[in-house]
Design an enzyme around this catalytic site. Sequence first.
Site, PDB file in Angstrom:
ATOM      1  N   HIS A  20      50.653  49.693  45.290  1.00 27.57           N
ATOM      2  CA  HIS A  20      49.910  48.489  44.917  1.00 27.57           C
ATOM      3  C   HIS A  20      50.721  47.650  43.923  1.00 27.57           C
ATOM      4  O   HIS A  20      50.771  46.427  44.013  1.00 27.57           O
ATOM      5  CB  HIS A  20      48.575  48.867  44.269  1.00 27.57           C
ATOM      6  CG  HIS A  20      47.642  49.601  45.171  1.00 27.57           C
ATOM      7  ND1 HIS A  20      46.407  49.106  45.535  1.00 27.57           N
ATOM      8  CD2 HIS A  20      47.746  50.802  45.789  1.00 27.57           C
ATOM      9  CE1 HIS A  20      45.798  49.970  46.326  1.00 27.57           C
ATOM     10  NE2 HIS A  20      46.595  51.012  46.481  1.00 27.57           N
ATOM     11  N   ASP A 123      43.491  43.663  42.166  1.00 24.52           N
ATOM     12  CA  ASP A 123      43.507  44.621  43.263  1.00 24.52           C
ATOM     13  C   ASP A 123      42.094  44.896  43.761  1.00 24.52           C
ATOM     14  O   ASP A 123      41.119  44.848  42.994  1.00 24.52           O
ATOM     15  CB  ASP A 123      44.155  45.925  42.789  1.00 24.52           C
ATOM     16  CG  ASP A 123      44.508  46.851  43.929  1.00 24.52           C
ATOM     17  OD1 ASP A 123      43.622  47.595  44.381  1.00 24.52           O
ATOM     18  OD2 ASP A 123      45.664  46.813  44.386  1.00 24.52           O
TER      19      ASP A 123
END
Length: 484
Positions: A20, A123
């Site tokens: 990520h 995120d």
Amino acid sequence: MASNSRQLHFIFFPQLAHGHLIPTVDTARLFAMHGVKATIVTTPLNALLFASKIQREKQLGFDISTMVIKFPASEVGLPEGCENVSSITSQEMTPKFLKAVTLFQQPLERILEELRPDCLVADWMFPWATDIAGKFGIPRLVFHGKSSFALCVADSLIRHEPFKKVSSESEAFDVPGLPDQITMTRLQLPDYIKDTAETDRKKLMDEAIKSELTSYGVIVNSFHELESAYTQHYSKVMGRKAWQVGPVSLCNRNNEDKAERGNAAFIDRDECLRWLDSKKPNSVLYICFGSIFRTSAAQLNEIAKGLEASGQDFIWVVRKVNDEDREEWLPEGFEERMEGKGLIIRGWAAQVLILDHEAVGGFMTHCGWNSTIESITAGVPMVTWPICAEQFCNEKLIAEVLKIGVGVGAKEWCRWGDDPSTKFKVTKEDIERAVSRVMVGEEAEEMRSRAKELKNMARKAVEEGGSSYSDLNALLDELRLNCP
């Protein structure tokens, strides 16, 4: 540079995992290259992973910086220094890590109050970010780090629950309502989709879906030409706003940037490149299963046997194995027999740098989206070996929709690769067969040709006038109008 001159300020808040963190940082750099003031918020140890890269961007005149917040390790019972998912060594640590992440809400709120940015890019694993952004009247954009294809498949699975209509774990079912006929089995599905029991992971998924629906939209690390039917399905059928801005790894234009994505490489980059320089074009298979997954000694042994049987040159990245354990996973005499033919890297490797080398002709991958899009961007076909997350979806895209890969025969979704309860192992014969199909012969050449076409499309997409370049500018222009 975007068409309107007013500078926007974006806060980027990535999940603390390499898969990520790396694409989010690349996305922040890409936005900075388009004239945005970009601030990346993360913890001290994670900030060190890309500090030199941010410093180089500043020297080039881009307005990009990092703010650090403390990771609450002691508050949740984790050891100090456990600030990244790659530091998790047991299943018992996972809920503690997820708990620690929820404690970022107040620090992030204080930062938004102090900096008053124009937009928050957070995120998908931070569902509470939409409400926090709303407190300050700013839009929240979701960063998934997944393909549009995988997002569409997940939506169909959750919406229609076709997996409830089969009588066994291995019985195939159609995923309804998609542009292509996609079949899966219950074995290939994450437990948080197919299980009805409430778990922390399932609760997080449900909250993330609700948060996405009320967010401003989604940033996708992909490009329209790669999966156009699914970018359209995502927006028109599912009704979500999305901007395709990838492949974001292409913001790394020199070897130094490519070599420094993530951890420091375990092997000197020049040494690795010299080894590749000695090989013929398209002759080397690159093997890597990402930054998190642990493979059992027995499965590693089977991979080694399959590689040797295939006769292909290879670079194999293995998560560090103690020297005393070496003989438990490598066949006796393997390294001696493979000297000059195979290069084993025990640790981190400069993946983009390796994939971009002309000697690399195939990539054995766990089908994480970063690895998938990086392989596509390099024009390299894949041996697909999905393990967890949305990786079985990505395998379908690679092998069945794009037709640039061959499955190794993985059947079962599992969170931990060395889990003794895993029913199915991939054999030496499976590995040899898949490697040979991707590396040698007419089928391999056809896949390589298709992969090269996608590579050219990917690079055009991020150039001025390309689809991703235009999508990013359209997003910035829209936010300028909505953020006076």
